[in-house]
Design a protein around this motif. Structure first.
Motif, PDB file in Angstrom:
ATOM      1  N   SER A 133       0.665  -1.104   0.172  1.00 38.76           N
ATOM      2  CA  SER A 133       0.057   0.002  -0.087  1.00 38.76           C
ATOM      3  C   SER A 133       0.866   1.074  -0.034  1.00 38.76           C
ATOM      4  CB  SER A 133      -0.993  -0.091   1.276  1.00 38.76           C
ATOM      5  OG  SER A 133      -0.285  -0.057   2.408  1.00 38.76           O
ATOM      6  N   ILE A 134       1.657   1.339   1.082  1.00 36.33           N
ATOM      7  CA  ILE A 134       2.569   2.342   0.868  1.00 36.33           C
ATOM      8  C   ILE A 134       3.955   1.497   0.850  1.00 36.33           C
ATOM      9  CG2 ILE A 134       3.788   4.100   2.357  1.00 36.33           C
ATOM     10  CD1 ILE A 134       1.115   4.985   3.329  1.00 36.33           C
ATOM     11  N   ALA A 135       4.931   1.996  -0.005  1.00 34.92           N
ATOM     12  CA  ALA A 135       6.137   0.922  -0.692  1.00 34.92           C
ATOM     13  C   ALA A 135       7.173   1.266   0.366  1.00 34.92           C
ATOM     14  CB  ALA A 135       6.374   1.030  -1.805  1.00 34.92           C
ATOM     15  N   ASN A 136       7.981   0.120   1.042  1.00 32.93           N
ATOM     16  CA  ASN A 136       9.246   0.252   1.647  1.00 32.93           C
ATOM     17  C   ASN A 136      10.178   0.064   0.529  1.00 32.93           C
ATOM     18  OD1 ASN A 136      11.451  -0.297   3.226  1.00 32.93           O
ATOM     19  ND2 ASN A 136      10.584  -2.197   4.167  1.00 32.93           N
ATOM     20  N   PRO A 137      11.216   0.806   0.637  1.00 33.87           N
ATOM     21  CA  PRO A 137      11.651   1.703   1.531  1.00 33.87           C
ATOM     22  C   PRO A 137      10.855   3.246   0.965  1.00 33.87           C
ATOM     23  CG  PRO A 137      13.436   1.644  -0.315  1.00 33.87           C
ATOM     24  CD  PRO A 137      12.313   0.632  -0.469  1.00 33.87           C
ATOM     25  N   GLY A 138      10.571   3.435  -0.142  1.00 33.55           N
ATOM     26  CA  GLY A 138      10.662   4.765  -0.827  1.00 33.55           C
ATOM     27  C   GLY A 138       9.063   5.623  -0.313  1.00 33.55           C
ATOM     28  N   GLY A 139       8.205   4.904   0.166  1.00 32.21           N
ATOM     29  CA  GLY A 139       6.908   5.539   0.728  1.00 32.21           C
ATOM     30  C   GLY A 139       6.098   5.796  -0.289  1.00 32.21           C
ATOM     31  N   ASP A 162       0.320  -5.508   0.810  1.00 31.08           N
ATOM     32  CA  ASP A 162       1.030  -5.693   2.032  1.00 31.08           C
ATOM     33  C   ASP A 162       0.727  -4.501   2.665  1.00 31.08           C
ATOM     34  OD1 ASP A 162       2.716  -5.402   4.024  1.00 31.08           O
ATOM     35  OD2 ASP A 162       4.484  -6.243   2.883  1.00 31.08           O
ATOM     36  N   ASN A 163       0.043  -4.342   3.749  1.00 25.21           N
ATOM     37  CA  ASN A 163      -0.388  -3.033   4.474  1.00 25.21           C
ATOM     38  C   ASN A 163       0.348  -2.704   5.705  1.00 25.21           C
ATOM     39  OD1 ASN A 163      -2.227  -0.635   4.287  1.00 25.21           O
ATOM     40  ND2 ASN A 163      -3.537  -1.629   5.784  1.00 25.21           N
ATOM     41  N   THR A 164       1.589  -3.161   5.587  1.00 30.41           N
ATOM     42  CA  THR A 164       2.453  -2.972   6.732  1.00 30.41           C
ATOM     43  C   THR A 164       2.819  -1.568   6.960  1.00 30.41           C
ATOM     44  OG1 THR A 164       3.628  -5.063   6.382  1.00 30.41           O
ATOM     45  CG2 THR A 164       4.971  -3.447   7.765  1.00 30.41           C
ATOM     46  N   THR A 165       3.333  -0.832   6.173  1.00 31.10           N
ATOM     47  CA  THR A 165       3.645   0.517   6.291  1.00 31.10           C
ATOM     48  C   THR A 165       2.357   1.450   6.595  1.00 31.10           C
ATOM     49  OG1 THR A 165       5.439   0.146   4.746  1.00 31.10           O
ATOM     50  CG2 THR A 165       5.044   2.490   5.236  1.00 31.10           C
ATOM     51  N   ALA A 166       1.257   1.245   5.878  1.00 33.15           N
ATOM     52  CA  ALA A 166       0.020   2.067   6.136  1.00 33.15           C
ATOM     53  C   ALA A 166      -0.600   1.792   7.444  1.00 33.15           C
ATOM     54  CB  ALA A 166      -0.616   2.015   4.875  1.00 33.15           C
ATOM     55  N   THR A 167      -0.672   0.626   7.579  1.00 35.80           N
ATOM     56  CA  THR A 167      -1.753  -0.063   8.859  1.00 35.80           C
ATOM     57  C   THR A 167      -3.126   0.324   8.430  1.00 35.80           C
ATOM     58  OG1 THR A 167      -1.721   1.821  10.443  1.00 35.80           O
ATOM     59  CG2 THR A 167       0.078   0.528  10.666  1.00 35.80           C
ATOM     60  N   THR A 195       5.578  -7.139  13.014  1.00 39.81           N
ATOM     61  CA  THR A 195       6.691  -6.459  13.705  1.00 39.81           C
ATOM     62  C   THR A 195       6.772  -5.052  13.763  1.00 39.81           C
ATOM     63  OG1 THR A 195       7.730  -8.690  12.927  1.00 39.81           O
ATOM     64  CG2 THR A 195       9.183  -6.674  13.623  1.00 39.81           C
ATOM     65  N   LYS A 196       6.385  -4.394  12.701  1.00 42.70           N
ATOM     66  CA  LYS A 196       6.478  -3.007  12.534  1.00 42.70           C
ATOM     67  C   LYS A 196       5.433  -2.132  13.270  1.00 42.70           C
ATOM     68  CE  LYS A 196       9.697  -4.303   9.403  1.00 42.70           C
ATOM     69  NZ  LYS A 196       9.328  -5.873   9.435  1.00 42.70           N
ATOM     70  N   THR A 242       0.520   9.666   5.140  1.00 42.15           N
ATOM     71  CA  THR A 242       1.280   8.620   4.520  1.00 42.15           C
ATOM     72  C   THR A 242       2.401   7.931   5.072  1.00 42.15           C
ATOM     73  OG1 THR A 242       2.485  10.415   3.492  1.00 42.15           O
ATOM     74  CG2 THR A 242       0.644   9.467   2.268  1.00 42.15           C
ATOM     75  N   SER A 243       2.292   7.742   6.439  1.00 46.97           N
ATOM     76  CA  SER A 243       3.104   6.999   7.351  1.00 46.97           C
ATOM     77  C   SER A 243       4.310   7.799   7.676  1.00 46.97           C
ATOM     78  CB  SER A 243       3.225   5.362   6.827  1.00 46.97           C
ATOM     79  OG  SER A 243       3.998   4.694   7.954  1.00 46.97           O
ATOM     80  N   GLY A 244       5.301   7.100   8.189  1.00 44.76           N
ATOM     81  CA  GLY A 244       6.539   7.852   8.671  1.00 44.76           C
ATOM     82  C   GLY A 244       7.638   7.351   7.805  1.00 44.76           C
ATOM     83  N   LEU A 245       7.552   6.460   6.757  1.00 49.12           N
ATOM     84  CA  LEU A 245       8.718   6.154   6.239  1.00 49.12           C
ATOM     85  C   LEU A 245       8.835   6.563   4.899  1.00 49.12           C
ATOM     86  CD1 LEU A 245      10.489   3.402   6.179  1.00 49.12           C
ATOM     87  CD2 LEU A 245       8.964   2.382   4.545  1.00 49.12           C
ATOM     88  N   PHE A 246      10.021   7.095   4.294  1.00 48.97           N
ATOM     89  CA  PHE A 246      10.385   7.520   3.326  1.00 48.97           C
ATOM     90  C   PHE A 246      12.085   7.545   3.140  1.00 48.97           C
ATOM     91  CE2 PHE A 246      10.165  11.164   6.052  1.00 48.97           C
ATOM     92  CZ  PHE A 246      11.366  12.020   5.942  1.00 48.97           C
TER      93      PHE A 246
END
Length: 430
Positions: free
Chosen positions: A157-163, A185-190, A209-210, A341-345
């Motif tokens: 949903s929100i891609a790891n690593p680029g956000g 995979d909804n890990t980054t967005a929740t 885990t995340k 958009t989460s905390g990953l970028f």
């Protein structure tokens, strides 16, 4: 809980699936640290093993603590059921296991976590499966990649690593037209920021885990079943639609209807693959989810402040955060991920590979770890670590080039995070 769908997210993240312990009245879900469960009698045991009755047999399959987490995740994601397992990577295999067979393939986004790219491009070959990687922004490319042997489309949903943010609805429409499920995979967005099932996903996977656990203490994974996919519409999914020899010819979809995938994930997947989540891990994750909305909003608020500062810094080439108005994904983010958009970028450091290494080593508050979604702010140079096994072309496609670092913004004071990055960039680029 009664009438759970009428409750708001903040209530459900605390209460869904949880009930006072019938034996003691304990309010918090107990850790049922047991391997096995006493049957009432021989008929009860037989009914459980024949899937004629739902209950507890052995903790490789089912456990009361894990069951609460499964119900909570299914509720928050809008699914009918969930299967928890030992890690996010385990969840991906568990999701594909009922769908695939030797010679089958999955069409996957090029913008995936490096470990997932390796799992899909290398490891699954040992099962006789394969993956075709495409840019999921190019819907025509996705359509062209799907063939008669495709059994799923997979994205984050929100891609790891680029956000990067995915247009799930558009991708789901392509998958539906081809008669295959979309796995997100909804890990980054929740589920606080994104509900893939409401946008057409058939299955949702998580590395619990995340962000779901949120404190870097335990590994875990989950597969959430929407209950919406018709596994009997074609002959593509015999594990779910055809007679199962291990259960005297039982047909999972015919017998369990919308819960077919969930029952298969436990009765076949966990039984034979053994990717079990332990009850203590489930307990930690349940406690983490109780504050999910509070943490995710703080992650988002901090991330936009830090990303905005980085974007204006002369030592930085670019920032990939989709919450920035300069991002090509900004309008999509507003439409599909309105809470944030989460905390990953990632951001690119002038000076390339060597400057990235110096930056990572110079930080004080940020922890240099191979994880994300912690309350603590984290950083990693993906090209030399999580994406090291990929080719340079794959690294660039995944947004993990040699001049790029990935940061996971925590819930600390954002001004302290900016000051830490400032001093580290001075040392890296001075």
């Amino acid at each position: 809980m009664t009438d759970a769908p009428s409750y708001g997210f903040d209530t459900l993240q605390i209460h869904a699936g949880a009930r006072p312990d019938p034996a003691t009245g304990a309010r918090q879900t107990p850790i049922y640290q047991t391997t096995s469960y006493v049957f009432r009698d021989a008929d009860h045991a037989a009914a459980l093993f024949n899937l004629q009755e739902v209950g507890y047999i052995y903790s490789r399959l089912t456990n009361p603590t894990v069951a609460v987490l499964q119900e909570r995740l299914a509720t928050l994601e809008g699914g009918v059921g969930a299967v928890c397992c030992s890690s996010g990577h385990a969840a991906q295999i568990l999701a594909l296991f009922p769908l695939m067979a030797p010679g089958c393939n999955v069409v996957a986004s090029t913008r995936l976590y490096g470990g997932t790219v390796t799992q899909f491009s290398q490891t699954i070959k040992r099962f006789g499966w394969s993956a075709t990687f495409v840019d999921t922004d190019d819907l025509d490319a996705v359509r062209d990649a799907i063939d008669e042997n495709t059994r799923a489309v997979f994205c984050e949903s929100i891609a790891n690593p680029g956000g990067y943010v995915t247009d799930i609805r558009a991708l789901a429409d392509v998958a539906d037209a081809a008669g295959v499920p979309l796995i997100v995979d909804n890990t980054t967005a929740t589920p606080y920021l994104c509900n893939p099932i409401a946008q057409g996903a058939a299955l949702v996977v998580h590395s619990t885990t995340k962000y779901l656990t949120g404190n870097g203490t335990v590994t875990g994974g989950a597969v959430i079943d929407s209950g919406n996919f018709d596994w009997s519409a074609s002959d593509k999914f015999p594990s779910l639609s055809a007679p199962e020899p291990a259960y005297h010819g039982l047909k999972f979809h015919e017998t369990f209807g919308s819960l077919a995938f969930t029952f298969h994930g436990i009765a076949i997947g966990l039984r034979d693959l053994g990717m079990t989540m332990n009850p203590q891990a489930a307990h930690y994750t349940l406690m983490g989810i109780e504050t999910l909305s509070l943490r995710m909003q703080r992650h988002c608020d901090n991330a936009i402040k830090v990303a905005s500062w980085l974007e204006q810094d002369d030592r930085v080439d670019y920032v990939t955060y989709a919450g920035l108005p300069s991002s090509p994904y900004y309008e999509r983010a507003l439409a599909c991920y309105p809470k944030g958009t989460s905390g990953l970028f990632t951001f690119a450091v002038k000076g390339g590979y060597e400057a990235c290494i110096k930056l990572v080593d110079a930080l004080d508050i940020f922890s240099h770890v191979a994880n994300l979604g912690d309350t603590r702010s984290l950083i990693i140079h993906s090209a030399s670590t999580t994406h090291r096994q990929l080719t340079p072309e794959q690294q660039e496609a995944a947004g993990a080039g040699p001049n790029v670092v990935r940061i996971s913004i925590g819930i600390e004071d954002p001004d302290d995070l900016i000051a830490d990055l400032d001093q580290a960039l001075t040392k890296a680029c001075g």
